[in-house]
Scaffold this motif. Structure first.
Motif: not given
Length: 141
Positions: A47, A81, A86-87, A89-92
């Motif tokens: 992140s 969130e 800013y992760q 792995d889950t961010l688009n």
């Protein structure tokens, strides 16, 4: 999302607002304020933190490209969130662009348009994080 894609999106988005990339930071220069945006990689997971700062030229002598830690007030962008992390792995990419634009429009654009005092009018709670020299310069307590 990988590091390269993340950095590319940040570069493209900040440049749309007039920021210039120099030595791992993004800079926007006004008559009296230098705005810095900085990416900070987390040591613990995949992140990033996106830090920003305002450096008032009248307070500093010949400070052309300040680092975030040299600024008079600093903070972080918040992700979707409302966390400062800013992760990857889950961010688009679409969410990232929207989030960057939201943060820039909320925290940075008012200073570009109306000066550093506007930041404290909008976010008086941040005055506790300002340097003493900035508080004195602006006459805030």
């Amino acid at each position: 999302m990988d590091n390269t894609e993340f950095k590319k999106i940040v570069q493209e988005t900040t440049s749309k607002y007039g920021f210039k990339y120099f030595k791992k930071n993004y800079y926007y220069e006004l008559d009296n304020v230098i705005i810095v945006i900085n990416l900070q990689k987390s040591n613990y997971d995949n992140s990033y933190y996106i830090n920003y700062g305002f450096c008032v030229k009248d307070i500093h002598d010949n400070l052309q490209y300040p680092k975030c830690y040299e600024c008079d007030i600093t903070s972080r962008f918040v992700d979707t969130e409302n966390k400062g992390e800013y992760q990857l792995d889950t961010l688009n990419p679409v969410e990232l662009v929207m989030n960057l634009e939201k943060n820039i429009n909320s925290f940075i654009v008012p200073v570009i348009n109306e000066g550093i005092k506007k930041f404290f009018e909008l976010f008086p709670q941040y005055s506790c994080m300002a340097t003493l020299s900035l508080k004195k310069y602006l006459g805030i307590d």
